[in-house]
Design a protein around this motif. Structure first.
Motif, mmCIF file in Angstrom:
data_model
loop_
_atom_site.group_PDB
_atom_site.id
_atom_site.type_symbol
_atom_site.label_atom_id
_atom_site.label_comp_id
_atom_site.label_asym_id
_atom_site.label_seq_id
_atom_site.Cartn_x
_atom_site.Cartn_y
_atom_site.Cartn_z
ATOM 1 N N ALA A 143 0.850 -1.203 0.000
ATOM 2 C CA ALA A 143 0.000 0.000 0.000
ATOM 3 C C ALA A 143 0.883 1.250 0.000
ATOM 4 O O ALA A 143 0.595 2.228 -0.708
ATOM 5 C CB ALA A 143 -0.922 -0.014 1.210
ATOM 6 N N LYS A 144 1.987 1.197 0.771
ATOM 7 C CA LYS A 144 2.893 2.346 0.810
ATOM 8 C C LYS A 144 3.652 2.491 -0.504
ATOM 9 O O LYS A 144 3.778 3.579 -1.051
ATOM 10 C CB LYS A 144 3.896 2.183 1.968
ATOM 11 N N LYS A 145 4.167 1.333 -0.995
ATOM 12 C CA LYS A 145 4.996 1.361 -2.208
ATOM 13 C C LYS A 145 4.243 1.887 -3.415
ATOM 14 O O LYS A 145 4.786 2.626 -4.222
ATOM 15 C CB LYS A 145 5.416 -0.086 -2.552
ATOM 16 N N TYR A 146 2.975 1.451 -3.560
ATOM 17 C CA TYR A 146 2.245 1.751 -4.791
ATOM 18 C C TYR A 146 1.290 2.936 -4.659
ATOM 19 O O TYR A 146 0.299 3.024 -5.385
ATOM 20 C CB TYR A 146 1.515 0.492 -5.282
ATOM 21 N N SER A 147 1.566 3.841 -3.674
ATOM 22 C CA SER A 147 0.746 5.053 -3.608
ATOM 23 C C SER A 147 1.637 6.237 -3.269
ATOM 24 O O SER A 147 2.756 6.068 -2.781
ATOM 25 C CB SER A 147 -0.371 4.880 -2.577
ATOM 26 N N LYS A 148 1.126 7.413 -3.536
ATOM 27 C CA LYS A 148 1.932 8.629 -3.346
ATOM 28 C C LYS A 148 2.064 8.963 -1.871
ATOM 29 O O LYS A 148 1.166 8.646 -1.085
ATOM 30 C CB LYS A 148 1.258 9.800 -4.056
ATOM 31 N N ILE A 149 3.171 9.620 -1.514
ATOM 32 C CA ILE A 149 3.293 10.089 -0.141
ATOM 33 C C ILE A 149 2.171 11.096 0.103
ATOM 34 O O ILE A 149 1.660 11.709 -0.841
ATOM 35 C CB ILE A 149 4.686 10.707 0.173
ATOM 36 N N ASP A 150 1.793 11.184 1.387
ATOM 37 C CA ASP A 150 0.697 12.073 1.804
ATOM 38 C C ASP A 150 -0.690 11.515 1.520
ATOM 39 O O ASP A 150 -1.682 12.111 1.921
ATOM 40 C CB ASP A 150 0.795 13.467 1.137
ATOM 41 N N SER A 151 -0.780 10.385 0.785
ATOM 42 C CA SER A 151 -2.121 9.816 0.577
ATOM 43 C C SER A 151 -2.494 8.966 1.803
ATOM 44 O O SER A 151 -1.639 8.634 2.626
ATOM 45 C CB SER A 151 -2.151 8.979 -0.700
ATOM 46 N N ASP A 152 -3.780 8.611 1.883
ATOM 47 C CA ASP A 152 -4.270 7.866 3.056
ATOM 48 C C ASP A 152 -4.117 6.354 2.863
ATOM 49 O O ASP A 152 -4.346 5.843 1.770
ATOM 50 C CB ASP A 152 -5.771 8.130 3.272
ATOM 51 N N ILE A 153 -3.757 5.688 3.942
ATOM 52 C CA ILE A 153 -3.783 4.220 3.942
ATOM 53 C C ILE A 153 -4.637 3.801 5.142
ATOM 54 O O ILE A 153 -4.314 4.131 6.283
ATOM 55 C CB ILE A 153 -2.349 3.636 4.048
ATOM 56 N N MET A 154 -5.755 3.144 4.841
ATOM 57 C CA MET A 154 -6.665 2.741 5.909
ATOM 58 C C MET A 154 -6.425 1.272 6.248
ATOM 59 O O MET A 154 -6.476 0.423 5.344
ATOM 60 C CB MET A 154 -8.122 2.913 5.472
ATOM 61 N N ILE A 155 -6.188 1.015 7.515
ATOM 62 C CA ILE A 155 -5.978 -0.377 7.918
ATOM 63 C C ILE A 155 -7.023 -0.694 8.979
ATOM 64 O O ILE A 155 -7.071 -0.038 10.027
ATOM 65 C CB ILE A 155 -4.561 -0.563 8.497
ATOM 66 N N SER A 156 -7.869 -1.676 8.681
ATOM 67 C CA SER A 156 -8.876 -1.988 9.685
ATOM 68 C C SER A 156 -8.861 -3.458 10.049
ATOM 69 O O SER A 156 -8.433 -4.307 9.264
ATOM 70 C CB SER A 156 -10.265 -1.557 9.203
ATOM 71 N N CYS A 157 -9.314 -3.707 11.266
ATOM 72 C CA CYS A 157 -9.403 -5.075 11.775
ATOM 73 C C CYS A 157 -10.697 -5.096 12.583
ATOM 74 O O CYS A 157 -10.781 -4.490 13.655
ATOM 75 C CB CYS A 157 -8.175 -5.339 12.650
ATOM 76 N N GLU A 158 -11.716 -5.734 12.007
ATOM 77 C CA GLU A 158 -13.036 -5.636 12.621
ATOM 78 C C GLU A 158 -13.765 -6.964 12.662
ATOM 79 O O GLU A 158 -13.595 -7.805 11.763
ATOM 80 C CB GLU A 158 -13.882 -4.614 11.843
ATOM 81 N N GLN A 159 -14.600 -7.091 13.688
ATOM 82 C CA GLN A 159 -15.373 -8.327 13.836
ATOM 83 C C GLN A 159 -16.627 -8.267 12.961
ATOM 84 O O GLN A 159 -17.280 -7.231 12.845
ATOM 85 C CB GLN A 159 -15.785 -8.498 15.294
ATOM 86 N N GLN A 160 -16.937 -9.415 12.328
ATOM 87 C CA GLN A 160 -18.202 -9.537 11.600
ATOM 88 C C GLN A 160 -18.778 -10.883 11.970
ATOM 89 O O GLN A 160 -18.257 -11.911 11.527
ATOM 90 C CB GLN A 160 -17.959 -9.480 10.090
ATOM 91 N N LEU A 161 -19.808 -10.884 12.797
ATOM 92 C CA LEU A 161 -20.377 -12.129 13.351
ATOM 93 C C LEU A 161 -19.281 -13.023 13.918
ATOM 94 O O LEU A 161 -18.634 -12.667 14.887
ATOM 95 C CB LEU A 161 -21.208 -12.857 12.279
ATOM 96 N N GLU A 162 -19.009 -14.164 13.232
ATOM 97 C CA GLU A 162 -18.054 -15.129 13.778
ATOM 98 C C GLU A 162 -16.643 -14.966 13.217
ATOM 99 O O GLU A 162 -15.772 -15.784 13.476
ATOM 100 C CB GLU A 162 -18.536 -16.559 13.442
ATOM 101 N N THR A 163 -16.466 -13.952 12.370
ATOM 102 C CA THR A 163 -15.146 -13.794 11.739
ATOM 103 C C THR A 163 -14.553 -12.419 12.029
ATOM 104 O O THR A 163 -15.244 -11.506 12.475
ATOM 105 C CB THR A 163 -15.215 -13.963 10.197
ATOM 106 N N VAL A 164 -13.264 -12.339 11.723
ATOM 107 C CA VAL A 164 -12.618 -11.042 11.819
ATOM 108 C C VAL A 164 -12.023 -10.748 10.449
ATOM 109 O O VAL A 164 -11.446 -11.627 9.808
ATOM 110 C CB VAL A 164 -11.582 -10.997 12.973
#
Ligand code: ADP
Length: 256
Positions: free
Chosen positions: A160-181
């Protein structure tokens, strides 16, 4: 032996026989094996001094932060982030030979995925010029090999860092959905065209463009990541639009 069989046709196109060409590929196999052993040996030898270097640079950076020396903090954060990149490459090389030689084993245990992602995010944010935006639900426990899952997350964030411009956003999420993450890494980078998506997880595959050539890489990160997630019984999904960005995600069952 490698065997090539092709039909022999007459002028009208009628098959009148077959030709068989047998090639002895023993030498090539031995050479490939030797090459693999060499890569694995070199990576292994480089790993120890590099790990030690990273620890010293990290200690020095923490000391610089304490004494509020912004020049040193900045310089050492960059040095630390570069050693991280080298460590990632070496780990990828070591793991690829493990896969190729068929001794990639998982050491599964219960662990806190939220904490692991948080640690990866903190490492990725070091000296980074991207806006790294984490959204991590705490306390998500799964069963798996933490070292291997961390390899996956490090690879996805590093791309994500390598293939995007500096200053752009990188969203990283880790979330529960029912029985999975579900873990998602989203960037606003160069994106990937539809016809490249199919091959993306193949070994040594890289999109051929001026951008990717300039950025550089070996095309093994996603191959390894996909294999690790597959060994955990899941798969990596990707959605991407050229010029807009990409989202890589995978889901694993929550431990009971
Ligand atoms: P590497 O980055 O070392 O080339 P990877 O296996 O990690 O190897 O990725 C394979 C290819 O997929 C890359 O060369 C690049 O073309 C493409 N790719 C991977 N992640 C991204 C991303 N986040 N944005 C755009 N292209 C990507």
């Amino acid at each position: 032996v490698s065997l090539t069989i092709s039909p022999i046709k007459d002028k009208t196109g009628k098959v009148i026989g077959v030709s068989k060409i047998a090639r002895d590929i023993t030498d090539r196999k031995v050479l490939e094996q030797k090459k693999g052993e060499f890569i694995s040996f070199v990576s292994h030898e480089l790993k120890t001094p590099l790990t030690s270097m990273r620890s010293y640079v990290q200690l020095a950076r923490q000391r610089a932060e304490k004494i509020a020396d912004s020049f040193l903090t900045n310089a050492l954060s960059r040095a630390e982030s570069q050693t991280q990149k080298m460590e990632k490459m070496i780990n990828d090389f070591l793991n690829i030979s493990r896969f190729d030689e068929g001794y990639m084993h998982l050491f599964p245990k219960r662990f806190d995925l939220s904490q692991l992602i948080q640690a990866c995010v903190e490492d990725a944010a070091l000296g980074s010029k991207h806006n790294i935006k984490p959204r991590i639900m705490p306390g998500l426990i799964i069963e798996g090999d933490p070292e291997m899952i961390s390899l996956v997350v490090i690879n996805l964030i590093s791309n994500a860092k390598k293939y995007s411009k500096i200053d752009s956003d990188i969203m990283i999420s880790c979330e529960q959905q029912l029985e999975t993450v579900t873990v998602r890494v989203q960037d606003q980078g160069i994106g990937i065209s539809k016809d490249n998506l199919e091959m993306l997880f193949e070994k040594f595959y890289r999109v051929q463009s001026e951008d990717t050539r300039k950025i550089g890489g070996f095309g093994i990160g996603l191959y390894l990541a996909a294999n690790v997630v597959q060994l955990h019984g899941s798969h990596i999904a990707v959605e991407s639009q050229p010029g807009v960005g990409s989202v890589f995600s995978f889901s694993l069952p929550l431990a009971h």
